[in-house]
Enzyme design. Structure first.
Site, PDB file in Angstrom:
ATOM      1  N   TYR A 142      -4.028   7.539   1.273  1.00 52.11           N
ATOM      2  CA  TYR A 142      -2.745   7.075   0.736  1.00 52.11           C
ATOM      3  C   TYR A 142      -2.891   5.617   0.303  1.00 52.11           C
ATOM      4  O   TYR A 142      -3.915   4.977   0.532  1.00 52.11           O
ATOM      5  CB  TYR A 142      -1.648   7.207   1.790  1.00 52.11           C
ATOM      6  CG  TYR A 142      -1.185   8.622   2.009  1.00 52.11           C
ATOM      7  CD1 TYR A 142      -0.207   9.191   1.198  1.00 52.11           C
ATOM      8  CD2 TYR A 142      -1.725   9.402   3.032  1.00 52.11           C
ATOM      9  CE1 TYR A 142       0.225  10.484   1.402  1.00 52.11           C
ATOM     10  CE2 TYR A 142      -1.299  10.705   3.242  1.00 52.11           C
ATOM     11  CZ  TYR A 142      -0.324  11.248   2.424  1.00 52.11           C
ATOM     12  OH  TYR A 142       0.102  12.534   2.629  1.00 52.11           O
ATOM     13  N   HIS A 143      -1.835   5.076  -0.273  1.00 53.85           N
ATOM     14  CA  HIS A 143      -1.859   3.706  -0.788  1.00 53.85           C
ATOM     15  C   HIS A 143      -2.070   2.683   0.326  1.00 53.85           C
ATOM     16  O   HIS A 143      -1.752   2.907   1.475  1.00 53.85           O
ATOM     17  CB  HIS A 143      -0.562   3.399  -1.547  1.00 53.85           C
ATOM     18  CG  HIS A 143       0.661   3.540  -0.710  1.00 53.85           C
ATOM     19  ND1 HIS A 143       1.236   4.760  -0.425  1.00 53.85           N
ATOM     20  CD2 HIS A 143       1.404   2.623  -0.071  1.00 53.85           C
ATOM     21  CE1 HIS A 143       2.286   4.584   0.343  1.00 53.85           C
ATOM     22  NE2 HIS A 143       2.418   3.292   0.578  1.00 53.85           N
ATOM     23  N   GLY A 144      -2.626   1.557  -0.071  1.00 56.11           N
ATOM     24  CA  GLY A 144      -2.801   0.440   0.852  1.00 56.11           C
ATOM     25  C   GLY A 144      -3.916   0.585   1.870  1.00 56.11           C
ATOM     26  O   GLY A 144      -4.044  -0.245   2.764  1.00 56.11           O
ATOM     27  N   GLY A 190      -1.588   2.219   4.358  1.00 56.42           N
ATOM     28  CA  GLY A 190      -1.740   0.926   4.999  1.00 56.42           C
ATOM     29  C   GLY A 190      -2.777   0.847   6.102  1.00 56.42           C
ATOM     30  O   GLY A 190      -2.959  -0.215   6.691  1.00 56.42           O
TER      31      GLY A 190
END
Length: 192
Positions: free
Chosen positions: A105-107, A133
């Site tokens: 996922y992002h981050g 994250g």
């Protein structure tokens, strides 16, 4: 050429399998920055294998970072059917090794903890999911079939089929028989 088309199809299928919002291959091909980042990485990684092309590989990877918001060092090794959902802020370091069927996922950061010129980034096994994250740092191994929770900070190895959560992260064995809810509940995407 056939092999390239087959790999593109495989990537598009991975995007459709991991993202319930995916509406079709044309849209995914044109609009998914995670796919664009891995395609740019495949080019720059091939260039990185030739010392005379390393500078060019770095320049192209930086252009890819500018276009996608995803930074993948050309030296990183990435398996098949890799997918990054949303993508923005993902960083994958030079000596990272990522298996097949990995989903980020992002981050997410797959980063180092040392300035020494050695293996300093993580090894991620096949079928691992890493939540938004999360920071996976150092030359550690996340075993196949594991899941890393959102915002976890992982600095120690985790065996296969683990759930890794917390700051600093700890792991527990994944018990598929007791897991009654999917990692992402499709009902969360239905209109009320």
């Amino acid at each position: 050429m056939k092999r390239t088309v087959a790999r593109l199809r495989e990537d598009l299928d991975a995007a459709a399998a991991h993202d319930p919002a995916a509406r079709g291959n044309v849209e995914n091909f044109l609009a998914y920055s995670g796919l664009h980042a891995i395609w740019i990485h495949r080019l720059t990684h091939a260039m990185w294998q030739r010392p005379d092309l390393r500078f060019a590989a770095r320049l192209i990877s930086q252009a890819g970072r500018f276009l996608t918001g995803i930074e993948i060092h050309p030296g990183a090794t990435i398996g098949r059917r890799f997918f990054i959902d949303h993508g923005m802020g993902v960083v994958i370091g030079e000596t990272a090794e990522i298996g097949n069927d990995v989903f980020l996922y992002h981050g997410v950061t797959l980063g180092g903890r040392s300035l020494a010129k050695v293996k300093r980034h993580p090894t991620i096994g096949d079928g691992v999911t890493i939540g938004a994250g999360a920071k996976v740092l150092g030359p550690i191994t996340i075993g196949a079939g594991s899941a890393v929770g959102a915002n976890a900070v992982v600095v120690k190895d985790a065996p296969p089929n683990s759930i890794v959560t917390g700051v600093p992260a700890t792991w527990r064995h994944r018990d598929a028989a007791k897991e009654t809810k999917p990692a992402v509940d499709p009902a969360e995407y239905y209109y009320i």
